[in-house]
Design a protein around this motif. Structure first.
Motif: not given
Ligand SMILES: NC(=O)c1ccc[n+]([C@@H]2O[C@H](COP(=O)([O-])OP(=O)(O)OC[C@H]3O[C@@H](n4cnc5c(N)ncnc54)[C@H](O)[C@@H]3O)[C@@H](O)[C@H]2O)c1
Length: 349
Positions: A16, A43, A65, A85-86, A89, A185, A189, A299
């Motif tokens: 998702v 998406s 979703y 949203l986490h 969801q 953010d 980590h 990952f």
């Molecule tokens: N582990 C890490 O190091 C790491 C790195 C980057 C991002 N993240 C986390 O990953 C998550 C996403 O980050 P990103 O950079 O990919 O963001 P992004 O904005 O690029 O992607 C978000 C996605 O969510 C979708 N979305 C929005 N609303 C939605 C809904 N209601 N239902 C379903 N999908 C929906 C959007 O279309 C998009 O595909 C964040 O929580 C961020 O903190 C973690």
């Protein structure tokens, strides 16, 4: 396939969010996690679903979703959606009977974290894990194992940093309104790493400070592009954190653990590869440009571990990754750092 997944039916996963990181998770789950089958993706954006049609092996595609959750042939959902949203969801997934992997952070709001933990307690048969992938990086994992084996005596201090290459495009400035700021953010980590390597002590007091070195646009969100922090834990344990958005050389994420009989450095010099350049400037190597280049393997191991853990059944359902409770503590400390940055005062937890 490892012993936990051998012979088990493949875990049917729905991803998702297909943004910056969701696409990477989706590709891993589709092609590189033997125990998983990517059967669905969601998406709200047509361009992202178009990408999925091209790049993934024919998952069922949803723009809502709720429709993915109603899909009875999805066993687990993989949330890579905006952090705000986490929490809801995760709750919705558990109520629909799905295991959940969710990207960090669990939530920016502590009460929301607590609500998720309370709800998850009603579904002990379902796995819920938050994506602190650094635990699955081979070097961090080796450091953890060496500490557990007593190599450095009793660990009492962690110095840890997450620093990104300067992004002139300003993605994170646009993201600042919803990211929670640099500590929630990025440092979130390091907080998880520190607690994990120090034996999960409880934080008692924090102090944070920051500077805007390059990205003036952050000021309106009360955010900074460089931040430092100190965290005290129960039992005389300590952590020092540094986060930056403005590094010239690349994503430089590393940690150091100091114990009573030695110390460990983990990931110093974020080498892109094993090539050294010898020239008039001296001897140097190129660096990993982004977090994904640095943690690509982590990952993948994280995804395999989640799937193996679900497939291991009740007896072997030991979570290798961060639990919801770990993620709640990371948010608690991250929020306190943000409060300290804004007030200029130490915050007692
Ligand atoms: N582990 C890490 O190091 C790491 C790195 C980057 C991002 N993240 C986390 O990953 C998550 C996403 O980050 P990103 O950079 O990919 O963001 P992004 O904005 O690029 O992607 C978000 C996605 O969510 C979708 N979305 C929005 N609303 C939605 C809904 N209601 N239902 C379903 N999908 C929906 C959007 O279309 C998009 O595909 C964040 O929580 C961020 O903190 C973690």
């Amino acid at each position: 396939m490892n012993t936990a997944t051998a012979g088990a039916r493949r875990l049917r996963v729905g991803v998702v969010g297909l943004g910056r990181l969701g696409k990477r998770h989706a590709e891993n789950l589709a092609y590189r996690v033997p125990g998983a089958e990517l059967v669905a993706a969601c998406s709200p954006l047509e361009e992202e679903r178009a990408w999925a049609r091209e790049a993934l092996p024919e998952p069922r595609l949803y723009d809502d979703y709720a429709d993915l959750l109603a899909d009875r042939e999805v066993d687990a959902v993989w949330l890579v959606t905006p952090s705000s949203l986490h929490a809801q969801q995760i709750v919705d997934a558990l109520r629909a009977g799905k295991h959940v992997f969710c990207e960090k952070p669990l939530s920016l709001d502590l009460a929301e974290c607590e609500r998720v933990l309370a709800e998850a307690a009603r579904y002990p048969q379902l796995q819920a894990t938050i994506g602190f992938m650094r635990r699955f990086d081979p070097s961090y994992k080796d450091g953890f194992d060496k500490i557990a084996a007593g190599t450095i005596g009793r660990p009492f201090l962690v110095r840890s940093q997450t620093t990104d290459k300067n992004d002139t495009d300003g993605f994170f400035v646009r993201f600042a309104a919803t990211s929670g700021g640099i500590f929630l953010d990025c440092t979130v980590h390091d907080i998880d790493v520190a607690r994990w390597l120090l034996g999960k002590p409880r934080a008692t007091r924090v102090f944070a400070a920051g500077a805007v070195a390059l990205h003036e646009g952050l000021r309106e969100f009360g955010d900074v592009d460089n931040g430092v922090a100190i965290c005290e834990f129960e039992g005389g344990k300590l952590a020092m954190f540094y986060a930056s958005r403005t590094q010239a050389h690349g994503n430089d994420t590393h940690s150091e653990v100091i114990g009573t009989a030695g110390a460990l450095g983990i990931g110093h010099n974020p080498r892109a590869n094993r090539v050294e350049i010898y020239d008039a400037a001296g001897i140097r190597n190129e660096c990993t440009p982004s977090f994904f280049d640095r943690f690509e393997e982590a990952f993948l191991h994280e995804a395999r571990a989640f799937v193996a853990s679900v497939q291991g059944g009740a007896e072997s359902n030991v979570q290798a990754g961060a639990t919801l409770a770990d993620a709640l503590e990371a948010t608690r400390i991250g929020n306190a750092l943000r409060e300290s940055l804004q007030s200029g005062q130490a915050v007692t937890l």
